[in-house]
Each structure stands twice: as C-alpha cells, then as structure tokens.
Design a protein around this motif. Structure first.
Motif, PDB file in Angstrom:
ATOM      1  N   VAL A   1     -30.263 -95.893 -14.042  1.00  0.00           N
ATOM      2  CA  VAL A   1     -30.733 -96.609 -15.223  1.00  0.00           C
ATOM      3  C   VAL A   1     -32.163 -97.103 -15.045  1.00  0.00           C
ATOM      4  O   VAL A   1     -32.931 -97.173 -16.019  1.00  0.00           O
ATOM      5  N   ASP A   2     -32.573 -97.423 -13.818  1.00  0.00           N
ATOM      6  CA  ASP A   2     -33.947 -97.894 -13.640  1.00  0.00           C
ATOM      7  C   ASP A   2     -34.958 -96.773 -13.853  1.00  0.00           C
ATOM      8  O   ASP A   2     -36.103 -97.028 -14.254  1.00  0.00           O
ATOM      9  N   VAL A   3     -34.549 -95.519 -13.639  1.00  0.00           N
ATOM     10  CA  VAL A   3     -35.437 -94.393 -13.925  1.00  0.00           C
ATOM     11  C   VAL A   3     -35.625 -94.239 -15.434  1.00  0.00           C
ATOM     12  O   VAL A   3     -36.722 -93.944 -15.913  1.00  0.00           O
ATOM     13  N   ILE A   4     -34.548 -94.443 -16.191  1.00  0.00           N
ATOM     14  CA  ILE A   4     -34.660 -94.410 -17.653  1.00  0.00           C
ATOM     15  C   ILE A   4     -35.620 -95.501 -18.123  1.00  0.00           C
ATOM     16  O   ILE A   4     -36.462 -95.280 -19.006  1.00  0.00           O
ATOM     17  N   ALA A   5     -35.514 -96.677 -17.517  1.00  0.00           N
ATOM     18  CA  ALA A   5     -36.418 -97.775 -17.871  1.00  0.00           C
ATOM     19  C   ALA A   5     -37.862 -97.424 -17.530  1.00  0.00           C
ATOM     20  O   ALA A   5     -38.790 -97.732 -18.298  1.00  0.00           O
ATOM     21  N   ASP A   6     -38.075 -96.767 -16.394  1.00  0.00           N
ATOM     22  CA  ASP A   6     -39.433 -96.363 -16.021  1.00  0.00           C
ATOM     23  C   ASP A   6     -40.006 -95.365 -17.027  1.00  0.00           C
ATOM     24  O   ASP A   6     -41.197 -95.401 -17.347  1.00  0.00           O
ATOM     25  N   GLY A   7     -39.154 -94.467 -17.527  1.00  0.00           N
ATOM     26  CA  GLY A   7     -39.614 -93.517 -18.531  1.00  0.00           C
ATOM     27  C   GLY A   7     -40.022 -94.207 -19.815  1.00  0.00           C
ATOM     28  O   GLY A   7     -41.051 -93.870 -20.426  1.00  0.00           O
ATOM     29  N   ALA A   8     -39.236 -95.193 -20.247  1.00  0.00           N
ATOM     30  CA  ALA A   8     -39.571 -95.940 -21.458  1.00  0.00           C
ATOM     31  C   ALA A   8     -40.868 -96.728 -21.273  1.00  0.00           C
ATOM     32  O   ALA A   8     -41.691 -96.825 -22.194  1.00  0.00           O
TER      33      ALA A   8
ATOM     34  N   HIS B   1     -46.053 -96.303 -34.000  1.00  0.00           N
ATOM     35  CA  HIS B   1     -45.262 -97.503 -34.280  1.00  0.00           C
ATOM     36  C   HIS B   1     -43.816 -97.383 -33.803  1.00  0.00           C
ATOM     37  O   HIS B   1     -43.039 -98.329 -33.919  1.00  0.00           O
ATOM     38  N   THR B   2     -43.455 -96.213 -33.251  1.00  0.00           N
ATOM     39  CA  THR B   2     -42.072 -95.980 -32.832  1.00  0.00           C
ATOM     40  C   THR B   2     -42.052 -95.334 -31.451  1.00  0.00           C
ATOM     41  O   THR B   2     -42.889 -94.477 -31.151  1.00  0.00           O
ATOM     42  N   ILE B   3     -41.099 -95.739 -30.631  1.00  0.00           N
ATOM     43  CA  ILE B   3     -40.877 -95.093 -29.340  1.00  0.00           C
ATOM     44  C   ILE B   3     -39.413 -94.685 -29.250  1.00  0.00           C
ATOM     45  O   ILE B   3     -38.513 -95.512 -29.411  1.00  0.00           O
TER      46      ILE B   3
ATOM     47  N   ARG C   1     -31.904-105.000 -20.664  1.00  0.00           N
ATOM     48  CA  ARG C   1     -32.338-106.097 -19.794  1.00  0.00           C
ATOM     49  C   ARG C   1     -33.461-105.632 -18.868  1.00  0.00           C
ATOM     50  O   ARG C   1     -34.475-106.324 -18.700  1.00  0.00           O
ATOM     51  N   LEU C   2     -33.294-104.442 -18.276  1.00  0.00           N
ATOM     52  CA  LEU C   2     -34.346-103.907 -17.415  1.00  0.00           C
ATOM     53  C   LEU C   2     -35.628-103.646 -18.201  1.00  0.00           C
ATOM     54  O   LEU C   2     -36.733-103.870 -17.698  1.00  0.00           O
ATOM     55  N   LEU C   3     -35.479-103.170 -19.427  1.00  0.00           N
ATOM     56  CA  LEU C   3     -36.661-102.904 -20.247  1.00  0.00           C
ATOM     57  C   LEU C   3     -37.441-104.185 -20.510  1.00  0.00           C
ATOM     58  O   LEU C   3     -38.680-104.194 -20.467  1.00  0.00           O
ATOM     59  N   ARG C   4     -36.744-105.268 -20.770  1.00  0.00           N
ATOM     60  CA  ARG C   4     -37.435-106.541 -21.018  1.00  0.00           C
ATOM     61  C   ARG C   4     -38.091-107.066 -19.744  1.00  0.00           C
ATOM     62  O   ARG C   4     -39.170-107.661 -19.786  1.00  0.00           O
ATOM     63  N   GLU C   5     -37.449-106.836 -18.607  1.00  0.00           N
ATOM     64  CA  GLU C   5     -38.016-107.298 -17.344  1.00  0.00           C
ATOM     65  C   GLU C   5     -39.253-106.499 -16.952  1.00  0.00           C
ATOM     66  O   GLU C   5     -40.226-107.052 -16.434  1.00  0.00           O
TER      67      GLU C   5
END
Length: 472
Positions: free
Chosen positions: A256-263, A283-285, A308-312
């Motif tokens: 999941v942290d790799v997905i967050a890194d991609g975002a 305006h969109t991701i 949660r990871l995305l916000r962090e």
C-alpha cells in the motif's frame, strides 16, 4: 431487483469461532513464500468476533449451498456456480466511499468482474465503472452507470474505440502522448464533452508479483515519469484539454505504501504542470487501484490505510478531485465458487481430487501456483461443511492437460465423489479470465442476500452458446 426466496434457516449469521482453513503443506516452500509475500502487503487487522458485514461467514456459505442443491441450481448437470454475498459487496462500497473525500469518483474495475447486474449494485452505492475495453464500456452502459462516472483505460485503443468513448462523454485516460494527438482530432470531430487524462508510470521499483506491477522502470503502461518528465509536461501544455493525471502502480502483491508513492508522484506532476501553464489546468488525479487481498484468511478488506498514508505523505493531493479504480479489493472476498467432485484417484504416491473447475476459471492458480492460491473447503453432497480427516492432495480440474491443477500438495478435508469444493474469495479475476480450452461452459453467477433471497447475475453458458461461439 427481482429475487427468489430460498429456504434458509432463520438463525442469525455469525462467524464460526474456528473457521475451516485448510493449511498449505510444509513441503511446498514456494507456496509458503507466496503466502508471506501477500501477507506483507496486507496490514489489515482481523475483524472482531461476530462481524457480519465485512466477511462471509461459513454458515452463510453452507445455507447458500444447501438451498442451491435443494432446488437443482447445483447438480451434476450444473456442477459449478459462483455466489456473491451482496451484504459484503455493499459494505465494501460504503467503506471505500467513507474513506475518501465526498467528491471522489470511485470506479469499479470491470476487469475483475464485468457482470452488468453486479454493477447495478455498485451503482446503487454511488460507484462508477473503470473499463479496459469497448465491451466493458458497453457493460457499464447496460448497468445504467452515468457516463460521467465511467473511465476508459486501455494501453491499446483504436480510433474507433476512442470515438466510441468520446461520443458518449466517458472520461478517457490516454496511455501515451501519441494517443493524445489522436484524441485531439477525434474530440473535435464529435464535439466530445469527455474529460481527458494522461497515464504516467512513476517508475518506482518492483513488487512481489512482477506480472501485475505496472510501475517498474520498463513497463508497457503509460509514459515513464523519470525518463520523460519534460516531454510529459510539454504535452499538457500542447493539449490544454488534458485535465487529469492518471497513475496506477499495480495490483496483487503491491504494498500500500507503493500505491501512496505513486499518487504522490502524480500530485507533484500536477503541481508542476499547473505552475508551468499558469492555471489550474489539471484539476483531477486518478490514483488507480491495486490494493491487495489476503487470500489466506478471513481478514476483511482495508480501505482506510491508503487515504491515511496519502494524507501523511502528500496532503496536497487532496486539493485535487480524486478518482480510484479498485477492483479486486472491492469484490474478491465477496464471493465463493462451488464445484462438484467427480473423481478420486491415486497416482505416483499422490492423491488426486478431480473437480469441475480448473484453469478455465482459475487460470492464475494453475499457471503460477507459487504466486496465486485460493482457500479450499469441502462440503458434503447436501451442502454441509465437512470437518473429518484431512489429507495432502492434488486438486485437478476438467481441462485436458496435465498441469490443470488448482491446488498442489494441499491439506484438504477429504471429499467423496459427489461432494462440493468451495473456492473462497472468488469474486475477482476468476470468471472474468475464463479460458476456452476444451470448451468448458462458463458457470452461472448469483447474488445472495443474508435473508436468503437470490438473484441471477449471469446465466450459465449453454452448449448452444459454446457451439455458436466456435461457429462461422
């Protein structure tokens, strides 16, 4: 939806305190490694005792089987069927929506399970559709999903396929800069209202299953962000109608942290584009999907850790409107498959259990058993969970090649001929990957409510259907 009421008991559904979980034999180190790899990428806490919404309890499976056997839905003439627990499906949709901002478009990835009637249930929960082909687009239309909630992704789109989507106002994610050039011409021809995105590959490294990881240095998907960042930003400048950055890093086996890194990489690119053009063009991701599923336990799916990871790690991401494309995480654990046992035999010191499902529906477990596996449980001919002696067996399917083995060296409660094997977590990438070898008929698919009512999501294929497929 129209439903048929079945003769289920009135007892409440509760989780068994000791669910039947056939173990992997210790003589299969590769399979044990696969278990470890998948567990490492799924960090969801176990559901509390008595939880009825997030996972399917064994007695629900038993009652569903008993009813299907009693009314002839499961029989020797119809020896395979898939059953979706609609309560878990709704729970997943609501949990996903609750975890993200209200204006997020959540699009179910049809490649996981493209049944239009299943999509209707997602539509009722505010979920859209992510489609990788024109046929999947047509399935989303058949389900009545609004065009603004449909995403068209594919690494290979013809002009005709692009025009199909653009005329209907679907969101289109281009897979390359050259595709944007074609879209620029076509959208003017049809005066399309479609929003357009560009897929980028953040080139993050690797994952435990290389075949489903789409953010490696070399990959067929998207434009490489590390290699072509300047070209990508220039493309946004050249085509001001492109308003979305799309990134999808992988699927099962992707942490999941790799997905967050991609975002995070997508958000940083969007910031750079908007800074370069001097306006909020992007305006969109679209952060894609890719959350893994724990195929080895009743652990519920987790929709809270990623946001949660995305916000962090990248709180600035949330100034953009988001899109998601979860498929496996939404539907895998919402269904089970039942297949009749038709033979038992001994050969070369091994015990073979032969059943009516193989690589035709479980392609990945057959061809890559060290990376893909499903829990198997044994139910008797009447649909009751068996808890007698177990043995280490090979579970083979009906296809005419020696490798059609859906479980190798698996500890399984021994069935007899006429019993039923239940394949757990069968709601994604099973029937949607149906293989035509030896012309095995695609099984019927049902949706089942906790009160016992059942509806047909997809009728079973007939002999006439199969002959028609092969005919001129």
């Amino acid at each position: 939806m129209e439903a048929t009421t079945l003769a289920f008991s009135a007892s409440p559904f509760v989780l068994p305190t000791q669910p039947n979980r056939p173990a992997f034999n210790s003589r299969r180190p590769a399979t044990r490694v696969a278990t470890k790899m998948i567990r490492q990428s799924v960090k969801t806490p176990a559901a509390p005792p008595g939880e009825q919404l997030a996972i399917t309890p064994n007695n629900f499976i038993a009652q569903t089987l008993r009813a299907a056997i009693a009314d002839g839905t499961l029989c020797s003439a119809s020896p395979v069927a898939i059953f979706y627990d609609l309560q878990v499906l709704r729970h997943n949709a609501r949990a996903l929506r609750a975890a993200f901002p209200d204006n997020t478009l959540h699009a179910f990835a049809l490649k996981a399970a493209p049944f239009p009637r299943l999509l209707e249930y997602f539509k009722e929960e505010g979920i859209g559709a992510e489609c990788a082909s024109v046929v999947e687009l047509a399935c989303s239309e058949a389900a009545g999903i609004p065009s603004e909630n449909v995403i068209f992704d594919s690494p290979a789109k013809t002009n005709e396929q692009l025009m199909y989507a653009l005329k209907r106002g679907f969101h289109v994610n281009a897979d390359s800069i050259s595709e944007l050039k074609a879209i620029a011409v076509l959208r003017d021809e049809c005066q399309s209202t479609s929003t357009i995105g560009l897929r980028v590959n953040p080139q993050l490294g690797s994952a435990t299953i290389a075949e489903t990881f789409t953010a490696s240095k070399a990959c067929k998907f998207g434009e490489g962000l590390r290699e072509k960042r300047d070209d990508i930003i220039a493309a946004f400048e050249r085509y001001p109608f492109v308003s979305c950055v799309h990134v999808h890093v992988g699927s099962q086996g992707c942490a999941v942290d790799v997905i967050a890194d991609g975002a995070k990489a997508a958000a940083e690119l969007a910031d750079d584009v908007n800074s370069r053009v001097g306006s909020k063009q992007v305006h969109t991701i679209d952060i894609g999907g890719g959350l893994s599923v724990d195929y080895f336990s009743d652990v519920a799916c987790d929709f809270d850790t990623l946001p949660r990871l995305l916000r962090e790690r990248c709180d600035g991401l949330f100034k953009y409107r988001l899109m998601t494309e979860f498929g496996r995480h939404m539907s895998a654990k919402t269904a089970f498959m039942a297949a009749q046992v038709t033979a038992l035999k001994q050969s070369g010191g091994k015990t073979y259990v032969i059943c009516q499902v193989g690589a035709d529906v479980l392609m990945r477990p057959v061809y890559q058993p060290e990376k893909w596996a499903h829990r198997l449980e044994t139910y008797d001919h009447a649909g009751q969970l068996k808890q007698s002696r177990s043995a280490v067996v090979e579970v083979g399917g009906p296809l005419c090649f020696a490798g059609d083995i859906i479980a190798r060296d698996r500890e399984l409660v021994m069935p007899t001929v006429g019993d039923w094997l239940v394949v757990r977590d069968a709601g994604a990438y099973t029937l949607s990957m149906h293989m035509r070898h030896t012309s095995q008929l695609a099984p019927p698919v049902f949706g089942v409510e906790r009160d016992g009512s059942r509806c047909l999501l997809k009728r079973g294929e007939t002999i006439e259907d199969s002959v028609r497929f092969w005919s001129a």
